[in-house]
Scaffold this motif. Structure first.
Motif, mmCIF file in Angstrom:
data_model
loop_
_atom_site.group_PDB
_atom_site.id
_atom_site.type_symbol
_atom_site.label_atom_id
_atom_site.label_comp_id
_atom_site.label_asym_id
_atom_site.label_seq_id
_atom_site.Cartn_x
_atom_site.Cartn_y
_atom_site.Cartn_z
ATOM 1 N N GLY A 40 -5.439 -0.142 -6.843
ATOM 2 C CA GLY A 40 -4.966 -1.483 -6.509
ATOM 3 C C GLY A 40 -4.728 -1.639 -5.023
ATOM 4 O O GLY A 40 -5.041 -2.679 -4.435
ATOM 5 N N ASP A 41 -4.176 -0.615 -4.388
ATOM 6 C CA ASP A 41 -3.952 -0.669 -2.943
ATOM 7 C C ASP A 41 -5.269 -0.683 -2.178
ATOM 8 O O ASP A 41 -5.400 -1.377 -1.164
ATOM 9 N N ASN A 96 0.818 -1.216 0.000
ATOM 10 C CA ASN A 96 0.000 0.000 0.000
ATOM 11 C C ASN A 96 0.851 1.265 0.000
ATOM 12 O O ASN A 96 0.588 2.208 0.733
ATOM 13 N N SER A 140 1.034 3.626 -2.052
ATOM 14 C CA SER A 140 0.355 4.843 -2.494
ATOM 15 C C SER A 140 -0.283 5.602 -1.335
ATOM 16 O O SER A 140 -0.524 6.801 -1.433
ATOM 17 N N GLU A 154 -0.795 8.904 -8.077
ATOM 18 C CA GLU A 154 -0.525 7.537 -7.614
ATOM 19 C C GLU A 154 -1.237 6.528 -8.507
ATOM 20 O O GLU A 154 -2.441 6.331 -8.388
ATOM 21 N N ALA A 155 -0.492 5.890 -9.365
ATOM 22 C CA ALA A 155 -1.072 4.920 -10.300
ATOM 23 C C ALA A 155 -1.611 3.681 -9.596
ATOM 24 O O ALA A 155 -2.486 3.001 -10.126
ATOM 25 N N PHE A 156 -1.107 3.381 -8.411
ATOM 26 C CA PHE A 156 -1.490 2.138 -7.738
ATOM 27 C C PHE A 156 -2.502 2.326 -6.617
ATOM 28 O O PHE A 156 -2.778 1.392 -5.864
#
Length: 171
Positions: free
Chosen positions: A111-112, A79, A81, A106-108
């Protein structure tokens, strides 16, 4: 253990899901919308969110708990991001939306968020998923959650049992 992970998949929903193709899918929130500068993410809460004990999840509670999740110390490498989150706010333009503001793109983040779930305020065994725990232990029994926001599961009960050896599970 592995059995607890299987049970958790039936009992708990993540904040957002990840589809087979890697794209975000609805769970507790839907319609992720990035600001043009990628420094804010709007999320819409699904209607009729409830914990297994019947407690409703409103926007204020969700925002408060999400802010705690995003600021909690993370296991190194997970996590990442969340470190960029500056605030979690209610959207003044919509009663069912929250806004996560970031210090950098934050590209992720989505997902996080798929790795996080909303905790119950007093009981860690109560969650938001399609099944609720009836009995825990080596042989867990799960019951369909009638008020599940995505609709009641068609299977009434699940039993999950762990085995010490793979051969025992085949028998």
């Amino acid at each position: 253990t592995g059995v607890l992970r299987v049970i958790n998949n039936f009992v708990t929903d993540s904040i957002i899901g990840i589809g087979w193709d890697g794209s975000p899918v609805d769970r507790l929130v839907s319609d992720p919308e990035w600001s043009p500068d990628q420094l804010a993410l709007k999320l819409r809460l699904k209607p009729n969110l409830k914990f297994h004990d019947g407690m409703r999840i409103d926007r204020s509670y969700f925002r408060e708990r999400l802010a705690v999740i995003l600021k909690a110390p993370q296991t190194p490498g997970t996590n990442v991001s969340y470190q960029s989150v500056t605030s979690v706010e209610v959207d003044p333009e919509a009663d069912d939306r929250i806004i996560i503001k970031l210090s950098r793109p934050e590209a992720f983040l989505l997902g996080d968020l798929a790795n996080s779930s909303l905790p119950h305020p007093t009981d860690e065994n109560i969650s938001t998923g399609p099944y609720k725990v009836v009995t825990a232990g080596p042989r867990a029994r799960l019951a369909a959650f009638d008020d599940y926001y995505r609709g009641r599961p068609k299977i009434d009960f699940l039993e999950v049992e762990g085995f010490e050896e793979q051969r025992a599970s085949w028998a």
